[in-house]
Design an enzyme around this catalytic site. Sequence first.
Site, PDB file in Angstrom:
ATOM      1  N   GLY A  35       0.794  -1.231   0.000  1.00  0.00           N
ATOM      2  CA  GLY A  35       0.000   0.000   0.000  1.00  0.00           C
ATOM      3  C   GLY A  35       0.822   1.273   0.000  1.00  0.00           C
ATOM      4  O   GLY A  35       0.281   2.354  -0.182  1.00  0.00           O
ATOM      5  N   CYS A  60     -27.719  -9.526 -15.909  1.00  0.00           N
ATOM      6  CA  CYS A  60     -27.182  -9.216 -17.234  1.00  0.00           C
ATOM      7  C   CYS A  60     -28.162  -9.712 -18.291  1.00  0.00           C
ATOM      8  O   CYS A  60     -28.643 -10.843 -18.229  1.00  0.00           O
ATOM      9  CB  CYS A  60     -25.833  -9.912 -17.406  1.00  0.00           C
ATOM     10  N   CYS A 101     -26.266 -12.854 -20.311  1.00  0.00           N
ATOM     11  CA  CYS A 101     -25.887 -14.120 -19.684  1.00  0.00           C
ATOM     12  C   CYS A 101     -26.667 -14.378 -18.402  1.00  0.00           C
ATOM     13  O   CYS A 101     -26.525 -15.429 -17.794  1.00  0.00           O
ATOM     14  CB  CYS A 101     -24.381 -14.166 -19.408  1.00  0.00           C
ATOM     15  N   CYS A 157     -23.040  -7.356 -18.758  1.00  0.00           N
ATOM     16  CA  CYS A 157     -21.809  -7.489 -17.981  1.00  0.00           C
ATOM     17  C   CYS A 157     -20.741  -6.546 -18.536  1.00  0.00           C
ATOM     18  O   CYS A 157     -20.518  -6.483 -19.742  1.00  0.00           O
ATOM     19  CB  CYS A 157     -21.251  -8.905 -18.085  1.00  0.00           C
ATOM     20  N   CYS A 162     -18.941 -12.683 -19.270  1.00  0.00           N
ATOM     21  CA  CYS A 162     -20.232 -12.824 -19.939  1.00  0.00           C
ATOM     22  C   CYS A 162     -20.153 -13.916 -21.020  1.00  0.00           C
ATOM     23  O   CYS A 162     -21.009 -14.790 -21.103  1.00  0.00           O
ATOM     24  CB  CYS A 162     -20.615 -11.484 -20.562  1.00  0.00           C
TER      25      CYS A 162
END
Lengths: 298, 388
Positions: free
Chosen positions: A40, A249, A252, A274, A280
Amino acid sequence: MSAVSETREQALAGYNFAYLDEQTKRMIRRAILKAVAIPGYQVPFASREMPMPYGWGTGGVQVTAAVLGPDDVLKVIDQGADDTTNAVSIRQFFERTAGVATTTRTAEATVIQTRHRIPEATLRAGQVLVFQVPIPEPLRFLEPRETETRRLHALAEYGLMHVKLYEDIARHGHIATTYAYPVEVSGRYVMDPSPTPKFDNPKMDDCAALQLFGAGRERRIYAVPPHTRVRSLDFADHPFEVQRFDRPCALCGAADSYLDEVVLDDRGRRLFVCSDTDHCATRRAEGHVGPGEEEAAP
Amino acid sequence: MYVAVKGGEAAIANAHRLLAHERRGDPSVPELGLDQIGEQMSLLVARVMTEGSLYDPGLAALAIKQARGDVVEAVFLLRACRTTLPRFGAAEPIDTGAMRVRRRVSAIFKDLPGGQVLGPTFDYTHRLLDFTLAAGLPPPPPAEAPVETPVETLANGARMPRVASLLGEEGLIESGGTDDPDAPVPDLTREPVSYPADRALRLQALARGDEGFVLALGYSTQRGFGRTHPFAGEIRHGEVALEFTPEELGFPVPLGRVAVTECEMVNQFHGSAERPPQFTRGYGLAFGQSERKAMAMALVDRALRAEELGEETSAPAQDQEFVLSHCDSLQATGFVEHLKLPHHVDFQAELVLLRRLRAEHAARYAAREAATGAASDDAAEPFQEAAE
């Protein structure tokens, strides 16, 4: 292939593997090692001028060039999709300069360079996810001075950020940060996850893959090593939550993926699909079918 | 039924082919040669070399041609080439006192050793469009120099003393930097800048900085945002020898000559209990004939020394993080223009939140309406009673 483009190919062939010279790669690898050692923490590095513009992924490209080997399989996505113009451009860059195999399949890739998304599929050990970062400093919009923000990080003085999130709640009733949502890494540094939607934040936590972040213009590299605790900042009475979509979606039928809203015409017809195109396509290949077009938001 | 758009690859390739076509323009018009750009657009070449940090008029001309005349794009092409070039060392500091001067003016002395040499300048031209140029007529030949030029009357050969050293002899101006000449030369393209940055690094950033941005900052100091009371001590342009000392030889060998423009600003004086008052300096240097850039750079250099000289720092031009982080045209253009890239994922995140906030707002509003409607009914009743 025309004579002109052949000449262009040969011109690129004059460059080192993955474009950057080995000295530069060594410098970047050192920065990456330091970044991995201090999760980080933003490590300054001598970012090079790349043949693509600053702000278009030069940091990610340099990190990818430094970690890429001849046996790697590279995937490049932008907004979750492999076929967005900048993803195509960066993928072509490495196809030409490194000659590595490329893929659109998340599972097959060993190195994935991304802008604005983390793939929906769970990443595995051995994979490297490289983020393109525009503004690496999570405190930048609260404190414009680098000298000051470095001091705040050194002292782990993150009160400013909590005040900002609190003010959001006071004003809107919610934390109004929807992307580039700040996270605390390994209990120490507050980090900008790059402008991914906060939907993707939970995927960073305890992730099996190595996550590397490159900011070319701002000359910073930072990292989240595998299986590191990544906590999205929140409050006990306002716990962190991700975006939810009230429909699956259309293609899909996935109910748990991040969706793009596609405007179909000027009469309010919309389609939600998606954002992760590989996710997808994989689901559709497995036989999942979505509800198709429906009347969208009221 | 919606189908996700594919074919970005073909679209990109076609866009590039169209770009090359547009760059060429009408094929019945003769194509620009690099020699034409180098000879007839020399100020543009100078600017591209300066901001591109690479002294190569030929490559700069190519970059200008390839960029269709867009300065920032040409700088980008040159920088992307420069970044791949090996570094084999740092040259000796150039000696601008030994410059083969083509132009040299000082605003602080009427006359001075070496004289005022106007040289090729737009100054004092009347900016009237010259239609003989449109007609392609050749210009009259340049004037011949008198046999005895002022340069040759100087005591120490061809050296033309710098105004700052003339003032320096009397101690009227601070000396030009006490840095060790053998100290390693900082290179902001090889090391990330950390703040506070020393003067050498700041000058490097300003030299590479966008001319327009540095000009505006310099201008702002003249209008009171970090005032420095500048005088144009000297502006000189000409060629200087470039020398390099290879380690195995141990003595400098000439590499060639480069054309530069140098500006020395003489600024408001300072003194302390220990030091008598003296003028301070601002410095600018650019490739080719780039007077505007060199002057603006000198103004900003001086403004950035505010802290070192114990002045109050409140103006943008005095703030090195502000100046150094924003003066580079490539960084600026890249980040501004990256807004063209798709951002629909983030935008979607904002849409989701905004719709939710609006729904909640509508609910709150409706609830309040209902509540105040009820409340006003309550309030009306006693009034009615009183009326009765």
